[in-house]
Scaffold this motif. Sequence first.
Motif, PDB file in Angstrom:
ATOM      1  N   GLY A  73      39.729 -10.086  -8.147  1.00 20.25           N
ATOM      2  CA  GLY A  73      38.723 -10.688  -7.725  1.00 20.25           C
ATOM      3  C   GLY A  73      37.527 -10.117  -7.025  1.00 20.25           C
ATOM      4  O   GLY A  73      36.437 -10.654  -6.516  1.00 20.25           O
ATOM      5  N   ILE A  74      37.596  -8.791  -7.510  1.00 21.02           N
ATOM      6  CA  ILE A  74      36.581  -7.919  -6.969  1.00 21.02           C
ATOM      7  C   ILE A  74      35.566  -7.761  -8.120  1.00 21.02           C
ATOM      8  O   ILE A  74      35.430  -7.028  -8.995  1.00 21.02           O
ATOM      9  CB  ILE A  74      37.170  -6.434  -6.568  1.00 21.02           C
ATOM     10  CG1 ILE A  74      37.880  -6.779  -5.267  1.00 21.02           C
ATOM     11  CG2 ILE A  74      35.618  -5.727  -6.123  1.00 21.02           C
ATOM     12  CD1 ILE A  74      38.599  -5.518  -5.006  1.00 21.02           C
ATOM     13  N   HIS A  75      34.308  -8.500  -8.014  1.00 16.26           N
ATOM     14  CA  HIS A  75      33.367  -8.574  -9.141  1.00 16.26           C
ATOM     15  C   HIS A  75      31.917  -7.868  -8.864  1.00 16.26           C
ATOM     16  O   HIS A  75      31.042  -7.745  -9.799  1.00 16.26           O
ATOM     17  CB  HIS A  75      33.025  -9.896  -9.608  1.00 16.26           C
ATOM     18  CG  HIS A  75      34.347 -10.759  -9.678  1.00 16.26           C
ATOM     19  ND1 HIS A  75      35.046 -10.783 -10.885  1.00 16.26           N
ATOM     20  CD2 HIS A  75      34.865 -11.646  -8.914  1.00 16.26           C
ATOM     21  CE1 HIS A  75      35.984 -11.699 -10.897  1.00 16.26           C
ATOM     22  NE2 HIS A  75      35.720 -12.249  -9.595  1.00 16.26           N
ATOM     23  N   ALA A  76      31.925  -7.388  -7.531  1.00 16.38           N
ATOM     24  CA  ALA A  76      30.430  -6.738  -7.235  1.00 16.38           C
ATOM     25  C   ALA A  76      30.056  -5.524  -7.547  1.00 16.38           C
ATOM     26  O   ALA A  76      28.991  -5.207  -7.423  1.00 16.38           O
ATOM     27  CB  ALA A  76      30.622  -6.746  -5.637  1.00 16.38           C
ATOM     28  N   GLY A  77      30.698  -4.845  -8.438  1.00  9.98           N
ATOM     29  CA  GLY A  77      30.458  -3.372  -9.151  1.00  9.98           C
ATOM     30  C   GLY A  77      30.697  -3.373 -10.419  1.00  9.98           C
ATOM     31  O   GLY A  77      29.993  -2.394 -11.146  1.00  9.98           O
ATOM     32  N   ILE A  78      31.245  -4.525 -11.336  1.00  8.47           N
ATOM     33  CA  ILE A  78      31.438  -4.403 -12.592  1.00  8.47           C
ATOM     34  C   ILE A  78      30.010  -4.380 -13.165  1.00  8.47           C
ATOM     35  O   ILE A  78      29.895  -3.993 -14.494  1.00  8.47           O
ATOM     36  CB  ILE A  78      32.482  -5.665 -13.068  1.00  8.47           C
ATOM     37  CG1 ILE A  78      33.255  -4.962 -14.429  1.00  8.47           C
ATOM     38  CG2 ILE A  78      31.808  -6.903 -13.232  1.00  8.47           C
ATOM     39  CD1 ILE A  78      33.969  -4.210 -13.979  1.00  8.47           C
ATOM     40  N   GLY A  79      29.093  -5.140 -13.030  1.00 13.28           N
ATOM     41  CA  GLY A  79      27.920  -5.105 -13.615  1.00 13.28           C
ATOM     42  C   GLY A  79      27.024  -3.654 -13.523  1.00 13.28           C
ATOM     43  O   GLY A  79      26.366  -3.480 -14.567  1.00 13.28           O
ATOM     44  N   VAL A  80      27.368  -2.975 -12.517  1.00 10.37           N
ATOM     45  CA  VAL A  80      26.801  -1.690 -12.489  1.00 10.37           C
ATOM     46  C   VAL A  80      27.585  -0.720 -13.384  1.00 10.37           C
ATOM     47  O   VAL A  80      26.669   0.024 -14.058  1.00 10.37           O
ATOM     48  CB  VAL A  80      26.877  -0.958 -11.011  1.00 10.37           C
ATOM     49  CG1 VAL A  80      26.632   0.411 -10.884  1.00 10.37           C
ATOM     50  CG2 VAL A  80      26.330  -1.802  -9.841  1.00 10.37           C
ATOM     51  N   ASP A  81      29.068  -0.981 -13.789  1.00 12.93           N
ATOM     52  CA  ASP A  81      29.319  -0.201 -14.627  1.00 12.93           C
ATOM     53  C   ASP A  81      28.858  -0.320 -16.004  1.00 12.93           C
ATOM     54  O   ASP A  81      28.770   0.282 -16.884  1.00 12.93           O
ATOM     55  CB  ASP A  81      31.059  -0.829 -14.782  1.00 12.93           C
ATOM     56  CG  ASP A  81      31.641  -0.060 -13.792  1.00 12.93           C
ATOM     57  OD1 ASP A  81      31.902   1.260 -13.760  1.00 12.93           O
ATOM     58  OD2 ASP A  81      32.380  -0.760 -12.891  1.00 12.93           O
ATOM     59  N   LEU A  82      28.636  -1.724 -16.213  1.00 15.61           N
ATOM     60  CA  LEU A  82      27.958  -2.312 -17.615  1.00 15.61           C
ATOM     61  C   LEU A  82      26.588  -1.461 -17.802  1.00 15.61           C
ATOM     62  O   LEU A  82      26.426  -1.017 -19.155  1.00 15.61           O
ATOM     63  CB  LEU A  82      27.773  -3.683 -17.513  1.00 15.61           C
ATOM     64  CG  LEU A  82      27.370  -4.369 -18.843  1.00 15.61           C
ATOM     65  CD1 LEU A  82      28.405  -3.971 -19.942  1.00 15.61           C
ATOM     66  CD2 LEU A  82      26.848  -6.012 -18.662  1.00 15.61           C
ATOM     67  N   VAL A  83      25.765  -1.402 -16.737  1.00 14.62           N
ATOM     68  CA  VAL A  83      24.513  -1.089 -16.894  1.00 14.62           C
ATOM     69  C   VAL A  83      24.599   0.321 -17.135  1.00 14.62           C
ATOM     70  O   VAL A  83      23.945   1.139 -18.128  1.00 14.62           O
ATOM     71  CB  VAL A  83      23.620  -0.942 -15.748  1.00 14.62           C
ATOM     72  CG1 VAL A  83      22.271  -0.535 -15.742  1.00 14.62           C
ATOM     73  CG2 VAL A  83      23.367  -2.625 -15.617  1.00 14.62           C
ATOM     74  N   ALA A  84      25.490   1.322 -16.487  1.00 16.12           N
ATOM     75  CA  ALA A  84      25.578   2.741 -16.451  1.00 16.12           C
ATOM     76  C   ALA A  84      26.027   2.956 -17.965  1.00 16.12           C
ATOM     77  O   ALA A  84      25.608   4.271 -18.447  1.00 16.12           O
ATOM     78  CB  ALA A  84      26.770   3.081 -15.233  1.00 16.12           C
ATOM     79  N   ASP A 110      32.341 -20.466 -13.513  1.00 17.99           N
ATOM     80  CA  ASP A 110      32.280 -20.307 -11.905  1.00 17.99           C
ATOM     81  C   ASP A 110      31.022 -19.607 -11.637  1.00 17.99           C
ATOM     82  O   ASP A 110      30.740 -18.637 -11.443  1.00 17.99           O
ATOM     83  CB  ASP A 110      33.354 -19.374 -11.427  1.00 17.99           C
ATOM     84  CG  ASP A 110      33.823 -19.398 -10.247  1.00 17.99           C
ATOM     85  OD1 ASP A 110      32.938 -19.442  -9.260  1.00 17.99           O
ATOM     86  OD2 ASP A 110      35.086 -19.439  -9.732  1.00 17.99           O
ATOM     87  N   LEU A 111      30.147 -20.489 -10.849  1.00 14.13           N
ATOM     88  CA  LEU A 111      28.831 -20.052 -10.326  1.00 14.13           C
ATOM     89  C   LEU A 111      28.606 -18.904  -9.556  1.00 14.13           C
ATOM     90  O   LEU A 111      28.068 -17.744  -9.488  1.00 14.13           O
ATOM     91  CB  LEU A 111      28.018 -21.236  -9.830  1.00 14.13           C
ATOM     92  CG  LEU A 111      27.380 -22.244 -10.934  1.00 14.13           C
ATOM     93  CD1 LEU A 111      26.585 -23.186 -10.126  1.00 14.13           C
ATOM     94  CD2 LEU A 111      26.356 -21.635 -11.796  1.00 14.13           C
ATOM     95  N   GLY A 112      29.835 -18.948  -8.529  1.00 16.76           N
ATOM     96  CA  GLY A 112      29.950 -17.980  -7.637  1.00 16.76           C
ATOM     97  C   GLY A 112      30.462 -16.539  -8.353  1.00 16.76           C
ATOM     98  O   GLY A 112      29.759 -15.594  -7.855  1.00 16.76           O
ATOM     99  N   VAL A 113      31.484 -16.406  -9.197  1.00 14.18           N
ATOM    100  CA  VAL A 113      31.637 -15.355  -9.713  1.00 14.18           C
ATOM    101  C   VAL A 113      30.413 -14.996 -10.617  1.00 14.18           C
ATOM    102  O   VAL A 113      30.047 -13.554 -10.703  1.00 14.18           O
ATOM    103  CB  VAL A 113      32.838 -15.449 -10.628  1.00 14.18           C
ATOM    104  CG1 VAL A 113      33.203 -14.382 -11.744  1.00 14.18           C
ATOM    105  CG2 VAL A 113      34.197 -15.563  -9.863  1.00 14.18           C
ATOM    106  N   ALA A 114      29.966 -15.701 -11.443  1.00 14.20           N
ATOM    107  CA  ALA A 114      28.886 -15.396 -12.597  1.00 14.20           C
ATOM    108  C   ALA A 114      27.753 -14.705 -11.624  1.00 14.20           C
ATOM    109  O   ALA A 114      26.994 -13.833 -12.218  1.00 14.20           O
ATOM    110  CB  ALA A 114      28.554 -16.472 -13.395  1.00 14.20           C
ATOM    111  N   GLU A 115      27.226 -15.325 -10.629  1.00 13.99           N
ATOM    112  CA  GLU A 115      25.997 -14.897 -10.037  1.00 13.99           C
ATOM    113  C   GLU A 115      26.367 -13.441  -9.246  1.00 13.99           C
ATOM    114  O   GLU A 115      25.422 -12.444  -9.428  1.00 13.99           O
ATOM    115  CB  GLU A 115      25.781 -15.895  -8.686  1.00 13.99           C
ATOM    116  CG  GLU A 115      24.429 -15.463  -8.142  1.00 13.99           C
ATOM    117  CD  GLU A 115      23.943 -16.395  -7.093  1.00 13.99           C
ATOM    118  OE1 GLU A 115      23.119 -16.250  -6.087  1.00 13.99           O
ATOM    119  OE2 GLU A 115      24.763 -17.404  -7.255  1.00 13.99           O
TER     120      GLU A 115
END
Length: 344
Positions: A73-84, A110-115
């Motif tokens: 349930g920890i989603h706050a860094g996975i987008g940084v991985d994607l960009v990197a 899920d708007l919260g997760v997606a955002e």
Amino acid sequence: MTYRDAGVDIDAGNALVEAIGPLAAKTKRPGVLGRLGGFGGLFDLKACGFKDPVLVAATDGVGTKLKLAIETGIHAGIGVDLVAMNVNDIMVQGAEPLFFLDYFATGKLDLGVAETVIGSVAKGCQEAGAALIGGETAEMPGFYAPGDYDLAGFAVGAVERGDLLPRKDIAAGDVILGLPSSGVHANGFSLVRQVVERTGLGWRNPAPFAPGLPLGEALLTPTRIYVRQMLETIRGTRAVKAIAHITGGGLTDNIPRVLPDGLAAEIDLDAIALPPVFTWLQAESGLDQDEMLRTFNCGVGMIVIVSPGDVERALDYLGEEARVIGAIGERGNGVAIHYGGKLA
């Protein structure tokens, strides 16, 4: 029946676009035209000041590290991985990342997760100096298990034709510098997950290699983005001959990708301090040294090749964390990389 009855909520998708608009706006840079919500993202290359540019593009995901984000349930860094994973790849060819697009797909939005996820993509774009100019959110009921989602990214950059890397003057005697990784980054997680399962540990258990952190959180440390540091070094020294991003395949498979025929990398493993996460993974998995070096980055996220006379200048730009970890030599018996010393 309606489309919503079938599981697709158009209003939720529109709400997500509205929510991420301010996040994308923070990534705006020279060259961006228009705004989110159009049929395509617009970018004016001339506005960036290039004279004879070559475009460099990459697409990638984050592998099964995504499964760990979903399970914890920890989603706050996975987008940084994607960009990197994307911008680091185009940067090694000397390119400045210009813009980025993401693809987010799920069974039920899920708007919260997606955002949170796309917000972390925007954060990664800011770190890299790339504009988030568009993307796609796909709601696909029946295709993904509840709570699951998929993530992919696309980066485009540019470099002046005469500044493309690797250069053609790499020669025996050149020096290999290493920059540390922030952890496992986004490769090898199929094995990592098996190791964790074998130990019987849960994601909320204390991480054996990171005091004070739960195991899942420690393993989800985002991939480091090297773009600004490396572009400053390239432009400030004019000394960089080649760069390799150490991703899937580790040092063993990635360094040879930037070497000309007839040359090999000679790596001194004694010059590499193996971070605790890799010491733990090796102990729990029983992987031998060769397999470790071909599966994980082993603490080296990026390598840089320069002439012997340019080492000090390059180190001045890269900072104290950079280390000399090897040299370029002649290729013997067809082997493109040789190791001396031992991982420890």
